[in-house]
Design a protein around this motif. Sequence first.
Motif, PDB file in Angstrom:
ATOM      1  N   ASP A  39      35.492  35.517  43.376  1.00  0.00           N
ATOM      2  CA  ASP A  39      35.698  35.783  42.193  1.00  0.00           C
ATOM      3  C   ASP A  39      36.520  34.699  41.543  1.00  0.00           C
ATOM      4  O   ASP A  39      37.537  34.828  40.925  1.00  0.00           O
ATOM      5  CB  ASP A  39      36.393  36.999  42.173  1.00  0.00           C
ATOM      6  CG  ASP A  39      35.599  38.071  42.674  1.00  0.00           C
ATOM      7  OD1 ASP A  39      34.327  37.929  42.609  1.00  0.00           O
ATOM      8  OD2 ASP A  39      36.160  39.093  43.036  1.00  0.00           O
ATOM      9  N   GLY A  40      36.195  33.532  41.602  1.00  0.00           N
ATOM     10  CA  GLY A  40      36.937  32.128  40.822  1.00  0.00           C
ATOM     11  C   GLY A  40      38.138  32.008  41.641  1.00  0.00           C
ATOM     12  O   GLY A  40      38.668  32.172  42.650  1.00  0.00           O
ATOM     13  N   TRP A  41      39.179  31.638  40.399  1.00  0.00           N
ATOM     14  CA  TRP A  41      40.452  31.476  40.880  1.00  0.00           C
ATOM     15  C   TRP A  41      41.252  32.516  41.285  1.00  0.00           C
ATOM     16  O   TRP A  41      42.187  32.144  42.090  1.00  0.00           O
ATOM     17  CB  TRP A  41      41.055  30.659  39.604  1.00  0.00           C
ATOM     18  CG  TRP A  41      40.655  29.512  38.893  1.00  0.00           C
ATOM     19  CD1 TRP A  41      40.050  29.311  38.003  1.00  0.00           C
ATOM     20  CD2 TRP A  41      40.539  28.186  39.590  1.00  0.00           C
ATOM     21  NE1 TRP A  41      39.647  28.168  37.521  1.00  0.00           N
ATOM     22  CE2 TRP A  41      39.848  27.455  38.536  1.00  0.00           C
ATOM     23  CE3 TRP A  41      41.040  27.691  40.909  1.00  0.00           C
ATOM     24  CZ2 TRP A  41      39.829  25.994  38.848  1.00  0.00           C
ATOM     25  CZ3 TRP A  41      40.761  26.461  40.942  1.00  0.00           C
ATOM     26  CH2 TRP A  41      40.052  25.325  40.049  1.00  0.00           C
ATOM     27  N   ILE A  45      44.090  32.523  44.512  1.00  0.00           N
ATOM     28  CA  ILE A  45      45.421  32.706  44.302  1.00  0.00           C
ATOM     29  C   ILE A  45      45.760  33.940  45.471  1.00  0.00           C
ATOM     30  O   ILE A  45      46.696  33.996  45.857  1.00  0.00           O
ATOM     31  CB  ILE A  45      45.473  33.346  42.703  1.00  0.00           C
ATOM     32  CG1 ILE A  45      45.466  32.171  42.123  1.00  0.00           C
ATOM     33  CG2 ILE A  45      46.757  34.045  42.740  1.00  0.00           C
ATOM     34  CD1 ILE A  45      45.534  32.492  40.514  1.00  0.00           C
ATOM     35  N   VAL A  46      44.775  34.799  45.330  1.00  0.00           N
ATOM     36  CA  VAL A  46      45.171  35.958  46.421  1.00  0.00           C
ATOM     37  C   VAL A  46      44.809  35.887  47.798  1.00  0.00           C
ATOM     38  O   VAL A  46      44.741  36.838  48.726  1.00  0.00           O
ATOM     39  CB  VAL A  46      44.758  37.306  45.885  1.00  0.00           C
ATOM     40  CG1 VAL A  46      45.144  37.614  44.304  1.00  0.00           C
ATOM     41  CG2 VAL A  46      43.127  37.378  45.790  1.00  0.00           C
ATOM     42  N   THR A  73      39.936  35.076  35.832  1.00  0.00           N
ATOM     43  CA  THR A  73      41.306  34.732  36.200  1.00  0.00           C
ATOM     44  C   THR A  73      41.694  33.010  35.876  1.00  0.00           C
ATOM     45  O   THR A  73      40.995  32.182  36.210  1.00  0.00           O
ATOM     46  CB  THR A  73      41.617  35.084  37.573  1.00  0.00           C
ATOM     47  OG1 THR A  73      41.335  36.199  37.710  1.00  0.00           O
ATOM     48  CG2 THR A  73      43.052  34.753  38.001  1.00  0.00           C
ATOM     49  N   HIS A  74      42.876  32.921  35.505  1.00  0.00           N
ATOM     50  CA  HIS A  74      43.395  31.469  34.981  1.00  0.00           C
ATOM     51  C   HIS A  74      44.114  31.083  36.268  1.00  0.00           C
ATOM     52  O   HIS A  74      44.949  31.618  36.678  1.00  0.00           O
ATOM     53  CB  HIS A  74      43.848  31.330  33.783  1.00  0.00           C
ATOM     54  CG  HIS A  74      44.002  29.925  33.190  1.00  0.00           C
ATOM     55  ND1 HIS A  74      45.201  29.183  33.771  1.00  0.00           N
ATOM     56  CD2 HIS A  74      43.389  29.280  32.374  1.00  0.00           C
ATOM     57  CE1 HIS A  74      44.903  28.021  33.141  1.00  0.00           C
ATOM     58  NE2 HIS A  74      43.907  27.858  32.354  1.00  0.00           N
ATOM     59  N   ALA A  84      51.167  28.110  44.827  1.00  0.00           N
ATOM     60  CA  ALA A  84      50.623  29.132  45.334  1.00  0.00           C
ATOM     61  C   ALA A  84      48.987  28.839  45.963  1.00  0.00           C
ATOM     62  O   ALA A  84      48.643  29.353  47.211  1.00  0.00           O
ATOM     63  CB  ALA A  84      50.396  30.386  44.531  1.00  0.00           C
ATOM     64  N   ILE A  85      48.438  27.995  45.084  1.00  0.00           N
ATOM     65  CA  ILE A  85      47.178  27.730  45.438  1.00  0.00           C
ATOM     66  C   ILE A  85      46.666  26.680  46.536  1.00  0.00           C
ATOM     67  O   ILE A  85      46.170  26.806  47.603  1.00  0.00           O
ATOM     68  CB  ILE A  85      46.111  26.893  44.280  1.00  0.00           C
ATOM     69  CG1 ILE A  85      45.804  28.100  43.370  1.00  0.00           C
ATOM     70  CG2 ILE A  85      45.029  26.244  44.627  1.00  0.00           C
ATOM     71  CD1 ILE A  85      45.349  27.649  41.976  1.00  0.00           C
TER      72      ILE A  85
END
Length: 345
Positions: A39-41, A45-46, A73-74, A84-85
């Motif tokens: 699901d992309g960015w 992130i999560v 999500t940006h 975080a990334i």
Amino acid sequence: MSIGILTSGGDCPGLNAVIRGAVMKGDKIYEQEFAGIRDGWRGLIVDDVFSLPRRRVRGLSKEGGTILGTSRTHPYNGVGGPDAIRAVMERHGMEGIIAIGGEGTLSGAARLAADGLPVVGVPKTIDNDLSGTDYTFGFDTAVSIATESIDRLRTTTEAHHRCMVVEVMGRHVGWIALHAGLASGAHAILIPEVSVTLAQITEWVLLTQARGRAPVVVVSEGFQLKNDKGELEDIAAERGLDAAGRPRLGGIGEALAPLIERSTGIETRAATLGHLQRGGVPTAYDRVLATRFGHAAIDAVMQRKWGQMVALSGIDIVTVPMAEATKELKTVPRKQWDEAAVLFG
């Protein structure tokens, strides 16, 4: 070490072919391992990451959608950002990211690259509006679907002697409308780059009827009508904002049809193709272009070309800076619309 792959923004035919191209070449030529980011960015992130071995991508080039999922999500949302990334990348031993997306996705990727993250971009959009590449994969499929749909609508329109207004996607550019309209022999093509009056549209429709034909008007979702004073009129209903805060476009066809009917006296119907243009299997052209982009993306990663985007220049695949490729939309030149307008009416 591994290489992460994500697909972000709107879905698009050919996404799976890029994934397959990158993983197949990365495994065979560079002996690299890959991590799929869901699901992309959001997944980056999560920490929603999974192993993506070569066997997982077999036969993917003909499949629509994306096996990785996508979201809008940006990367710089409230809980995101480079720190975080970077932490998620370190946790999974990722030495680079291949980000496949459109203008919004690649703008975020360019910002991450400027902040020191190892990111390579792949241009994806049915709208064909990225200035850094001659064509994006997904565009050819969308045009093919729109053209076939207009061809089908034409037969029922001719049978009932009606006028048909066909709304296609494209957001703020008219590439899909222009190409599908030309390919299907539309009697008027309305795009965001060129505003025309209802009087002009009426003239084209009446000229078409006078020749014994049923008029077909192709309109891009971002088109705005011009009034007699030369001012733009927003006649489509407000549809709110999407998850990225951008206005949801659409509805211009439904709004335009009754105006044409009142001004011409011809029964007029509207058809909105919508997400049909983004679904289904990619065309052969898009499969080939997406595969070449996937190959070039893994080459760029191995060459540490961070902040670069793979692109089509003529028949060659090159790399260009993502920041340059996303700073402005690639719009339809007036000259190209004028060439098409010779055939209107």
